[in-house]
Every structure is written in structure tokens, then in C-alpha cells.
Design a protein around this motif. Structure first.
Motif, PDB file in Angstrom:
ATOM      1  N   UNK A  12      -5.929   2.704  -6.816  1.00 27.99           N
ATOM      2  CA  UNK A  12      -6.683   1.868  -7.737  1.00 27.99           C
ATOM      3  C   UNK A  12      -5.857   0.615  -8.034  1.00 27.99           C
ATOM      4  N   UNK A  13      -6.383  -0.534  -7.644  1.00 29.22           N
ATOM      5  CA  UNK A  13      -5.678  -1.787  -7.884  1.00 29.22           C
ATOM      6  C   UNK A  13      -5.835  -2.220  -9.338  1.00 29.22           C
ATOM      7  N   UNK A  14      -4.766  -2.721  -9.925  1.00 28.41           N
ATOM      8  CA  UNK A  14      -4.812  -3.219 -11.298  1.00 28.41           C
ATOM      9  C   UNK A  14      -4.956  -4.738 -11.325  1.00 28.41           C
ATOM     10  N   UNK A  15      -4.956  -5.353 -10.135  1.00 29.70           N
ATOM     11  CA  UNK A  15      -5.021  -6.809 -10.039  1.00 29.70           C
ATOM     12  C   UNK A  15      -6.267  -7.248  -9.282  1.00 29.70           C
ATOM     13  N   UNK A  16      -6.738  -8.438  -9.596  1.00 28.61           N
ATOM     14  CA  UNK A  16      -7.835  -9.032  -8.833  1.00 28.61           C
ATOM     15  C   UNK A  16      -7.312  -9.499  -7.480  1.00 28.61           C
ATOM     16  N   UNK A  17      -8.215  -9.907  -6.594  1.00 26.66           N
ATOM     17  CA  UNK A  17      -7.792 -10.405  -5.285  1.00 26.66           C
ATOM     18  C   UNK A  17      -6.893 -11.634  -5.443  1.00 26.66           C
ATOM     19  N   UNK A  18      -7.258 -12.531  -6.368  1.00 32.72           N
ATOM     20  CA  UNK A  18      -6.456 -13.728  -6.564  1.00 32.72           C
ATOM     21  C   UNK A  18      -5.075 -13.381  -7.104  1.00 32.72           C
ATOM     22  N   UNK A  19      -5.021 -12.448  -8.052  1.00 36.14           N
ATOM     23  CA  UNK A  19      -3.729 -12.038  -8.612  1.00 36.14           C
ATOM     24  C   UNK A  19      -2.866 -11.363  -7.562  1.00 36.14           C
ATOM     25  N   UNK A  20      -3.511 -10.568  -6.687  1.00 32.99           N
ATOM     26  CA  UNK A  20      -2.767  -9.908  -5.616  1.00 32.99           C
ATOM     27  C   UNK A  20      -2.241 -10.939  -4.621  1.00 32.99           C
ATOM     28  N   UNK A  21      -3.042 -11.930  -4.310  1.00 33.53           N
ATOM     29  CA  UNK A  21      -2.599 -13.000  -3.407  1.00 33.53           C
ATOM     30  C   UNK A  21      -1.425 -13.760  -4.021  1.00 33.53           C
ATOM     31  N   UNK A  46       0.823  -1.214   0.000  1.00 34.18           N
ATOM     32  CA  UNK A  46       0.000   0.000   0.000  1.00 34.18           C
ATOM     33  C   UNK A  46       0.857   1.264   0.000  1.00 34.18           C
ATOM     34  N   UNK A  47       1.920   1.235   0.772  1.00 38.47           N
ATOM     35  CA  UNK A  47       2.810   2.404   0.811  1.00 38.47           C
ATOM     36  C   UNK A  47       3.497   2.617  -0.532  1.00 38.47           C
ATOM     37  N   UNK A  48       3.901   1.524  -1.178  1.00 41.45           N
ATOM     38  CA  UNK A  48       4.537   1.628  -2.493  1.00 41.45           C
ATOM     39  C   UNK A  48       3.554   2.187  -3.516  1.00 41.45           C
ATOM     40  N   UNK A  49       2.309   1.705  -3.487  1.00 37.32           N
ATOM     41  CA  UNK A  49       1.302   2.176  -4.433  1.00 37.32           C
ATOM     42  C   UNK A  49       0.901   3.615  -4.142  1.00 37.32           C
ATOM     43  N   UNK A  50       0.845   3.985  -2.866  1.00 40.07           N
ATOM     44  CA  UNK A  50       0.548   5.366  -2.495  1.00 40.07           C
ATOM     45  C   UNK A  50       1.592   6.308  -3.073  1.00 40.07           C
ATOM     46  N   UNK A  51       2.848   5.877  -2.991  1.00 36.17           N
ATOM     47  CA  UNK A  51       3.939   6.677  -3.534  1.00 36.17           C
ATOM     48  C   UNK A  51       3.886   6.704  -5.065  1.00 36.17           C
ATOM     49  N   UNK A  52       3.613   5.553  -5.674  1.00 36.82           N
ATOM     50  CA  UNK A  52       3.623   5.474  -7.135  1.00 36.82           C
ATOM     51  C   UNK A  52       2.449   6.241  -7.744  1.00 36.82           C
ATOM     52  N   UNK A  53       1.260   6.103  -7.146  1.00 36.83           N
ATOM     53  CA  UNK A  53       0.074   6.760  -7.691  1.00 36.83           C
ATOM     54  C   UNK A  53      -0.098   8.177  -7.171  1.00 36.83           C
ATOM     55  N   UNK A  54       0.747   8.545  -6.185  1.00 42.71           N
ATOM     56  CA  UNK A  54       0.713   9.895  -5.598  1.00 42.71           C
ATOM     57  C   UNK A  54      -0.695  10.260  -5.127  1.00 42.71           C
ATOM     58  N   UNK A  55      -1.299   9.319  -4.426  1.00 45.01           N
ATOM     59  CA  UNK A  55      -2.661   9.530  -3.931  1.00 45.01           C
ATOM     60  C   UNK A  55      -2.917   8.604  -2.759  1.00 45.01           C
TER      61      UNK A  55
END
Length: 221
Positions: free
Chosen positions: A173-182, A160-169
Motif C-alpha cells: 500500500x503506497x502512502x504517496x501519490x504518483x507525483x510524490x513518489x516521482x 518495492x523490495x524495501x516496502x515488501x520487507x517493511x510491510x511484510x506483504x
């Protein structure tokens, strides 16, 4: 060279600092080909000889490992401008470690290793940029190793911290499904969902489908 190919090369870190004319002149000096893939097509599978430098021109591909019990571990997602498996191009053991499959209609520019070596010799800036690509790759792999040592909750917080930094927000917005994220975390789907629920119940995040709002930096126990 068509405009789509040039646009993809513009986005590639290998050509950082180069003008359009410089890119065109360099590519005219070597041999290359553009491979078109349809959604579901494989570019290569794990174990194949790595004899090409691959630059994604358009579309999207995913790299994954095949684990036990026919499980697939999603390693990375690539978009226009990304190179994949560059570290294996000149390795002593030159075999792709992952399988790469298109998740959309895709175009990939492929340069044979001998031509890619000649390309690097044409301009010292390319050699420097390639070294940066490899260094960033090593840094990224180091992060992945660090994540293996984390708990499920800690992995999600890190992500989450990496995505917060990357998306600057604070709204991600996740680009993966729950299964893909798992699969990305190498955990079971129910473990992922349980950790997300715990973080939401603690007031750290709010989850709405593929949207996650960070209300505060999720605490790591």
C-alpha cells in the motif's frame, strides 16, 4: 506529562529499553516543550539554525528539498516516535538541510540542544541509543546515494523490495501519490509511470491505484 506525549516517547528509539516511569523521570529532569502544528504549518525551513532535538509525538511531517524550477524533492516522511535532523544537532555547521512541513495536525516535542546534551548525560543507555539512531541514519543516507546511481526501473525495484520487507506483504500500500513518489526518486512523473507500466506488462507486478501487488521480484536488467 500527558499520555499522548508519553506514548510518542515510547515509540522513539532514543528511549528503547526504558520503562514509562524511567521516561517520565528523565523528562522531568530537563526542560522541553510540545509544539502543535496544523496541516500545512512549517516546523522549520532549510537554512535555519538547528538548536533543538525534535521528536514527533503525533501526526505526520514531511522533509523536502527545494530544487530547480520550484520543484520540491521529497526526502522523508516522519511519524510518531521519529526524530528528525538529529545528526545536525551537534554538527559544526548547525543548520537544517531540509524544510519540514506538517501534512496532518501534529505535535512535536522539542528539546534545546543544551538540555538534550544534559539528557544524554543522565543515562548511558540514551547515549548508546542516540548512537544507534545516527548509525541508522547514515545507513539510510547511503541507500539514498546508491539509488541515485540506479536507472528509473532499478529505483522502483529497489523501492518495492524495501516496502515488501517493511510491510511484510507482497501487496504493498503506497502512502504517496504518483507525483510524490516521482519526487522521492528525483525523476519525472511520466518516467515513473512508464517504468511501472513496463513492470506490469512483464508480469512482475499488478498496479491498482495506490496498491501494488508483487507477483515476482521484478527483474533488474
Amino acid at each position: 506529562m500527558d499520555i499522548d506525549t508519553l506514548e510518542g516517547l515510547r515509540k522513539c528509539p532514543l528511549f528503547e529499553g526504558f520503562s514509562d516511569n524511567e521516561i517520565i523521570d528523565l523528562m522531568h529532569a530537563i526542560r522541553y516543550r510540545v509544539t502543535r502544528l496544523f496541516k500545512g504549518d512549517f516546523l522549520f525551513v532549510a537554512g535555519e539554525d538547528c538548536i533543538h532535538a525534535n521528536i514527533l509525538i503525533d501526526g505526520e511531517v514531511v522533509a523536502y528539498l527545494e530544487g530547480a524550477s520550484d520543484r520540491y524533492i521529497r526526502m522523508s516522511t516522519f511519524h510518531a516516535g521519529n526524530m528528525f535532523a538529529p545528526a545536525f544537532l551537534f554538527a559544526q555547521e548547525r543548520r537544517y538541510p531540509v524544510t519540514v512541513q506538517a501534512t496532518a495536525n501534529t505535535k512535536v516535542l522539542r528539546i534545546h540542544s543544551a538540555d538534550f546534551e544534559r539528557l544524554l548525560e543522565l543515562d548511558s543507555r540514551l547515549t548508546k541509543n542516540f548512537a544507534v539512531i545516527l548509525s541508522n541514519l547514515i545507513a539510510g543516507l547511503t541507500k539514498k546515494v546508491e539509488m541515485l546511481l540506479l536507472s528509473v526501473r532499478e529505483k522502483i525495484v529497489f523501492f518495492l523490495k524495501e516496502e515488501q520487507r517493511r510491510q511484510q506483504s507482497n501487496t504493498i500500500q503506497l502512502s504517496m501519490s504518483r507525483q510524490e513518489l516521482a519526487d522521492h526518486f528525483s525523476i519525472q512523473k511520466y518516467s515513473l509511470q512508464r517504468a511501472l507500466n513496463e513492470l506490469q506488462e512483464s508480469g512482475a507486478i499488478r498496479v491498482d491505484g495506490k496498491t501494488i501487488e508483487i507477483l515476482s521480484f521484478p527483474p533488474i536488467p
